[in-house]
Design a protein around this motif. Sequence first.
Motif, mmCIF file in Angstrom:
data_model
loop_
_atom_site.group_PDB
_atom_site.id
_atom_site.type_symbol
_atom_site.label_atom_id
_atom_site.label_comp_id
_atom_site.label_asym_id
_atom_site.label_seq_id
_atom_site.Cartn_x
_atom_site.Cartn_y
_atom_site.Cartn_z
ATOM 1 N N VAL A 175 0.848 -1.191 0.000
ATOM 2 C CA VAL A 175 0.000 0.000 0.000
ATOM 3 C C VAL A 175 0.880 1.235 0.000
ATOM 4 N N HIS A 176 0.576 2.162 -0.902
ATOM 5 C CA HIS A 176 1.349 3.400 -0.993
ATOM 6 C C HIS A 176 0.444 4.580 -0.667
ATOM 7 N N GLN A 177 0.988 5.553 0.032
ATOM 8 C CA GLN A 177 0.223 6.752 0.364
ATOM 9 C C GLN A 177 0.551 7.843 -0.640
ATOM 10 N N ASP A 178 -0.487 8.344 -1.316
ATOM 11 C CA ASP A 178 -0.242 9.334 -2.364
ATOM 12 C C ASP A 178 -0.110 10.733 -1.764
ATOM 13 N N GLU A 179 -0.025 11.736 -2.632
ATOM 14 C CA GLU A 179 0.193 13.108 -2.182
ATOM 15 C C GLU A 179 -0.958 13.639 -1.346
ATOM 16 N N ASP A 180 -2.123 13.050 -1.478
ATOM 17 C CA ASP A 180 -3.291 13.476 -0.698
ATOM 18 C C ASP A 180 -3.495 12.610 0.544
ATOM 19 N N ASP A 181 -2.447 11.837 0.897
ATOM 20 C CA ASP A 181 -2.500 10.948 2.060
ATOM 21 C C ASP A 181 -3.564 9.860 1.917
ATOM 22 N N GLU A 182 -3.902 9.520 0.692
ATOM 23 C CA GLU A 182 -4.830 8.423 0.443
ATOM 24 C C GLU A 182 -4.051 7.139 0.189
ATOM 25 N N ASP A 183 -4.543 6.041 0.750
ATOM 26 C CA ASP A 183 -3.887 4.749 0.555
ATOM 27 C C ASP A 183 -4.241 4.182 -0.812
ATOM 28 N N GLU A 184 -3.224 3.784 -1.558
ATOM 29 C CA GLU A 184 -3.409 3.238 -2.907
ATOM 30 C C GLU A 184 -2.872 1.810 -2.946
ATOM 31 N N PHE A 185 -3.684 0.897 -3.441
ATOM 32 C CA PHE A 185 -3.302 -0.508 -3.521
ATOM 33 C C PHE A 185 -2.239 -0.696 -4.594
ATOM 34 N N TRP A 186 -1.090 -1.286 -4.199
ATOM 35 C CA TRP A 186 0.008 -1.512 -5.141
ATOM 36 C C TRP A 186 0.250 -2.982 -5.421
ATOM 37 N N GLY A 187 -0.349 -3.858 -4.660
ATOM 38 C CA GLY A 187 -0.142 -5.278 -4.910
ATOM 39 C C GLY A 187 -0.324 -6.090 -3.654
ATOM 40 N N ARG A 188 -0.009 -7.372 -3.770
ATOM 41 C CA ARG A 188 -0.099 -8.274 -2.633
ATOM 42 C C ARG A 188 0.921 -9.379 -2.804
#
Length: 377
Positions: A6-19
């Motif tokens: 999980v990566h946190q974008d510039e807006d502090d939103e969690d973005e799914f990157w894989g598993r």
Amino acid sequence: MKYLLVHQDEDDEDEFWGRCAGVEGMFVDRVPPPREVLTLRGCDPEGLLRDALMPNGESTALLGDVCVEVWDEEQPLQWWSLLDCVVITHQSNRDDPALVDVVVGAGVEEEHAWSHTLPATPRFKLFAGPTRTPGSAGHCLAVDGLFVMRGAPAPTPMRLVGCEPAEPMLAVLRRPRKWDRDWVGLWALDRTGRVMYRHNVHLRIETARPSVLGCGLLDIRLTDGGDDRPPLLARPIWETWYRGAPTTRNQWAALSAQGRSEWLDLTATGMNEQGPDRSDDVHHLDGTYVTDMPGLHCAMAEALVGPGGYYGREWNAFKDCLHGGFGVCAPFTLIWHDADVARRALADEIWDTEKGLTYFEEIVQLLESFGVTVVLQ
């Protein structure tokens, strides 16, 4: 799949990157710094250090961890930890026989690289002891061997096994060097899919190869898995939690103090999921296994919010929880069964050095200051 990326974008939103199916290198014991020999010159010793220089059958040359602070005329500029410090020998200072030179062996850790100019008349203050605020061990004029270059420990790699990357992670794999200063969250899941632990790692990718698991998956090797990974003893504790959040009390009871601390770390992941605050209830604390400070907080959390719940891992966090927002707030009644177990076990854990209160007494006093009725049985 046991882990999410999980990566946190510039807006502090969690973005799914894989598993991924597994992680090798998640559990790593901290490597202690190499032993060094240092000389504390011109010491006026106090406390544990003074006792170590005047053996009387009870004192010991084993000082534990010693903090060394270098001060200018107003404030400390830097501090070091002398880990597992041992007095080797001592003798009178050549320039001032009223002072003493003490040779010690220790592993040296510095807060950050020294970047100051040493004051014209520096003061080196020493602190030692097992309490929250270590007692003074005196001061000295200089510390030979302190100001040397110490290399950083070699990083310990981490391997993501059976990784199924989403498009954002595939972009990283196409241009790994662009991302090697960034980081990604590695979230461990239990078998129900609940997040049980969050860990951040830098995206310094060494290799990405077809996985040993096949199925079009990848095995990704990271140069460094981070400094704050759980120790090896946490692995069986994680296995317990992998089966699901605890539902019965005292599952932590057989663990060591360090193991109990790791248990408390896992409770913290769900701290924001404990529902609205309740008050005016009666809670029962099973004090049978409260033989150390982590055990106290394990039992306290179970008494207030149930097995696997979070209610602070140490004094400051516990105080924060009493303000509300973690499922229970004052006023309430706490019936502490077998309280003498904790009273005896924590008798040497002096928390308030000015009042001489033990950790047990300080916790009781803190509860009462928030309006909690504490019944010790």
